[in-house]
Design an enzyme around this catalytic site. Structure first.
Site, PDB file in Angstrom:
ATOM      1  N   HIS A  35     -37.465 -37.155  -8.432  1.00  0.00           N
ATOM      2  CA  HIS A  35     -36.497 -36.257  -9.149  1.00  0.00           C
ATOM      3  C   HIS A  35     -37.051 -36.271 -10.534  1.00  0.00           C
ATOM      4  O   HIS A  35     -36.926 -37.049 -11.473  1.00  0.00           O
ATOM      5  CB  HIS A  35     -34.996 -36.764  -9.150  1.00  0.00           C
ATOM      6  CG  HIS A  35     -34.284 -35.600  -9.551  1.00  0.00           C
ATOM      7  ND1 HIS A  35     -32.953 -35.189  -9.006  1.00  0.00           N
ATOM      8  CD2 HIS A  35     -34.138 -35.029 -11.020  1.00  0.00           C
ATOM      9  CE1 HIS A  35     -32.349 -34.527  -9.987  1.00  0.00           C
ATOM     10  NE2 HIS A  35     -32.953 -34.335 -10.924  1.00  0.00           N
ATOM     11  N   HIS A  53     -38.503 -32.753 -14.058  1.00  0.00           N
ATOM     12  CA  HIS A  53     -38.326 -31.653 -14.436  1.00  0.00           C
ATOM     13  C   HIS A  53     -39.628 -31.245 -15.347  1.00  0.00           C
ATOM     14  O   HIS A  53     -39.390 -31.243 -16.428  1.00  0.00           O
ATOM     15  CB  HIS A  53     -37.075 -31.256 -15.248  1.00  0.00           C
ATOM     16  CG  HIS A  53     -35.967 -31.445 -14.240  1.00  0.00           C
ATOM     17  ND1 HIS A  53     -35.167 -30.295 -13.922  1.00  0.00           N
ATOM     18  CD2 HIS A  53     -35.190 -32.709 -13.855  1.00  0.00           C
ATOM     19  CE1 HIS A  53     -34.037 -30.700 -13.003  1.00  0.00           C
ATOM     20  NE2 HIS A  53     -33.865 -32.203 -13.402  1.00  0.00           N
ATOM     21  N   HIS A  70     -28.466 -31.126  -7.358  1.00  0.00           N
ATOM     22  CA  HIS A  70     -27.889 -31.837  -8.379  1.00  0.00           C
ATOM     23  C   HIS A  70     -26.318 -31.756  -8.311  1.00  0.00           C
ATOM     24  O   HIS A  70     -25.915 -30.528  -8.207  1.00  0.00           O
ATOM     25  CB  HIS A  70     -28.317 -31.090  -9.761  1.00  0.00           C
ATOM     26  CG  HIS A  70     -29.626 -31.453 -10.182  1.00  0.00           C
ATOM     27  ND1 HIS A  70     -30.811 -30.916  -9.575  1.00  0.00           N
ATOM     28  CD2 HIS A  70     -30.076 -31.978 -11.531  1.00  0.00           C
ATOM     29  CE1 HIS A  70     -31.916 -31.158 -10.428  1.00  0.00           C
ATOM     30  NE2 HIS A  70     -31.366 -32.039 -11.424  1.00  0.00           N
ATOM     31  N   GLU A 116     -22.706 -33.988 -12.105  1.00  0.00           N
ATOM     32  CA  GLU A 116     -23.401 -34.616 -13.048  1.00  0.00           C
ATOM     33  C   GLU A 116     -22.193 -34.608 -14.399  1.00  0.00           C
ATOM     34  O   GLU A 116     -22.448 -33.843 -15.564  1.00  0.00           O
ATOM     35  CB  GLU A 116     -24.676 -34.082 -13.635  1.00  0.00           C
ATOM     36  CG  GLU A 116     -25.461 -34.930 -14.729  1.00  0.00           C
ATOM     37  CD  GLU A 116     -26.783 -34.430 -14.774  1.00  0.00           C
ATOM     38  OE1 GLU A 116     -27.227 -33.187 -14.408  1.00  0.00           O
ATOM     39  OE2 GLU A 116     -27.569 -34.632 -15.732  1.00  0.00           O
ATOM     40  N   ASP A 147     -36.043 -38.141 -13.903  1.00  0.00           N
ATOM     41  CA  ASP A 147     -35.611 -36.946 -14.466  1.00  0.00           C
ATOM     42  C   ASP A 147     -36.229 -36.309 -15.629  1.00  0.00           C
ATOM     43  O   ASP A 147     -37.273 -36.113 -15.492  1.00  0.00           O
ATOM     44  CB  ASP A 147     -34.219 -37.131 -14.603  1.00  0.00           C
ATOM     45  CG  ASP A 147     -33.035 -35.977 -14.529  1.00  0.00           C
ATOM     46  OD1 ASP A 147     -33.421 -35.065 -13.890  1.00  0.00           O
ATOM     47  OD2 ASP A 147     -32.023 -36.309 -14.905  1.00  0.00           O
ATOM     48  N   ASN A 148     -35.330 -36.051 -16.665  1.00  0.00           N
ATOM     49  CA  ASN A 148     -36.108 -35.225 -17.679  1.00  0.00           C
ATOM     50  C   ASN A 148     -36.818 -36.349 -18.701  1.00  0.00           C
ATOM     51  O   ASN A 148     -36.328 -37.334 -19.143  1.00  0.00           O
ATOM     52  CB  ASN A 148     -34.947 -34.600 -18.484  1.00  0.00           C
ATOM     53  CG  ASN A 148     -34.109 -33.717 -17.522  1.00  0.00           C
ATOM     54  OD1 ASN A 148     -33.448 -34.053 -16.664  1.00  0.00           O
ATOM     55  ND2 ASN A 148     -34.403 -32.519 -17.694  1.00  0.00           N
TER      56      ASN A 148
HETATM   57 ZN   LIG Z   1     -32.527 -33.368 -12.911  1.00  0.00          ZN
END
Ligand SMILES: [Zn+2]
Length: 433
Positions: free
Chosen positions: A75, A77, A226, A229, A327-328
């Site tokens: 996961h 981005h 997603h 969150e 993630d990011n």
């Molecule tokens: Zn994400």
């Protein structure tokens, strides 16, 4: 240390029970055993329990250093990555992230901009020892027409180094425009991608989810959500996804990320959701670094009081496959990060208590995400398998997880790779206002 010939034998390699298949050895209470590993022709020819005898000449003595299979990051981005210098998050909040990223996308995300940042991210992930990576791809019109061709080019360019997967990303309300969404699903299918949306509590959530599932079934796509969150205890879209999977009889893989609100809900509500998640065969990925950064961020500069992560221990106890991922990285959703899965595992150990006992938690960054991503042979060490592994300095969990291990050795197809990280200055040209 690793011969360029690619043919050698490693003695006293410390391997972990949870990610090493077919090794008949006595594992210690931390799950480790010492092994003798033979490598030839890009494969692991054999893994055997280490004999007590002296290491023969010509054999590399690892002296108990830990060897783990290459990482799988399910996961990320990488289409957003590294925009921080030109578009920071003004206040560190989730809404701040959403608005800043949206504005940057509209203004700056040309094919070249996306491609250069993606390539930078993949070089970092590769150097840290990642072998497969799934990225979400912002697919709000007209970005899908720009980013998906870039993704396809990047996947080909990186084949053999990083197995790249893509999942489309849009808010669930984007599914209301069925004609547009069906076209997107078709485009994702043409790119052999994964169908993904962000779910939250819109009034027509069930109807929209049904449509997402219908399109996934029509095109034979796996799903990646997603969900929830947020700290809002009224956010129960994880449960809605599980229910939709059950009543649609969905047979593909479903991965759900975040699920933060679950950790705030009353026990009875949690139990009901976890029953449904287990029954529906969902896999869950927690994003501990991003959750710690965004969740419980307070506008009044007071101190955060919860960790933001979901209930991974309770899920695993029910047999739900659980992973952690990056993630990011260096974008408004998370100001830091470098797609280093050892950092993710180290942070997860602290935030989520992947220790005392460690048990089979190493699978959360290797074998489990590999299964979710349908990557046979990834994320384990096994005789006959690919010689794709990482050699660390640490000889125990406390040594491994106390230093960054910046001098780790990454072996791919039996050979040590060049681990030079890309220089941030390469991106300076993309950062000017
Ligand atoms: Zn994400």
């Amino acid at each position: 240390m690793i011969p360029a010939s690619g043919s050698y034998r490693l003695a006293n390699a410390r391997v972990h029970q949870s990610v090493t298949l077919g090794l008949a050895a006595t594992f210690d209470s931390d799950g480790f055993a010492l092994a003798d590993i033979t490598v030839a022709n890009g494969k692991i020819s054999s893994i055997a329990a280490q004999a007590a005898s002296k290491v023969p000449a010509g054999v590399i003595d690892l002296a108990g250093r830990i060897v783990l299979p290459c990482f799988v990051d399910c996961h990320t981005h990488i289409d957003k990555g590294h925009i921080w210098p030109r578009k920071p998050n003004p206040d560190g909040s989730f809404m701040g992230a959403l608005n800043a990223t949206g504005a940057d996308r509209v203004a700056r995300w040309t094919a070249e901009d996306v491609a250069r940042r993606m390539d930078f991210s993949l070089r970092s992930a590769y150097a840290h020892g990642t072998r497969a990576l799934r990225t979400h791809i912002d697919s709000v019109a007209p970005q899908e027409e720009i980013s998906w061709p870039v993704f396809e080019t990047m996947r080909e360019a990186w084949r053999g180094r990083i197995e790249l997967q893509g999942a489309c990303l849009l808010g669930i309300e984007g599914v209301r425009d069925k004609k547009w969404f069906d076209r997107l699903a078709k485009r994702v299918a043409a790119a052999k991608g994964v169908l993904g949306v962000v779910t939250y509590m819109v009034p027509d959530l069930e109807e929209l989810l049904d449509h997402v599932f219908a399109q996934a079934i029509k095109h034979g796509l796996d799903l990646d959500f997603h969900a929830d969150e947020t700290d809002d205890i009224a956010a129960i879209s994880l449960k809605k996804i599980a229910e939709a999977a059950l009543w649609n009889g969905f047979e593909g893989n479903i991965l759900v990320g975040h699920c933060c609100s679950l950790a705030r809900q009353p026990d009875l509500e949690v139990l009901d959701t976890l029953d449904k998640v287990a029954k529906a065969g969902l896999a869950i990925v927690s994003l501990p670094m991003c959750n710690l950064y965004l969740q419980d961020r307070r506008a009044d500069q007071t101190t955060p009081r919860w960790r933001g992560v979901t209930l991974l221990h309770e899920m695993k106890a029910r047999g739900i496959p659980v992973a952690v991922a990056s993630d990011n990285t260096r974008d408004p959703f998370h100001a830091y990060g470098d797609l280093d899965m050892l950092e993710v595992y180290r942070m997860a150990t602290r935030i989520l208590h992947f220790d005392h006992p460690v048990g089979d938690w190493p699978q959360a960054v290797t074998a489990t995400p590999a299964q979710v991503m349908r990557l046979d042979g990834f994320g384990t060490l096994t005789a006959g398998g690919d010689a794709d592994f990482v050699l660390f300095k640490g000889r125990s969990w406390t040594e491994l997880l106390s230093r960054p291990e910046s001098d780790r050795i990454v072996v791919r197809a039996g050979r040590a790779i060049d681990r030079q990280l890309p220089d941030y200055a390469e991106l300076d040209g993309l950062m000017v206002e």
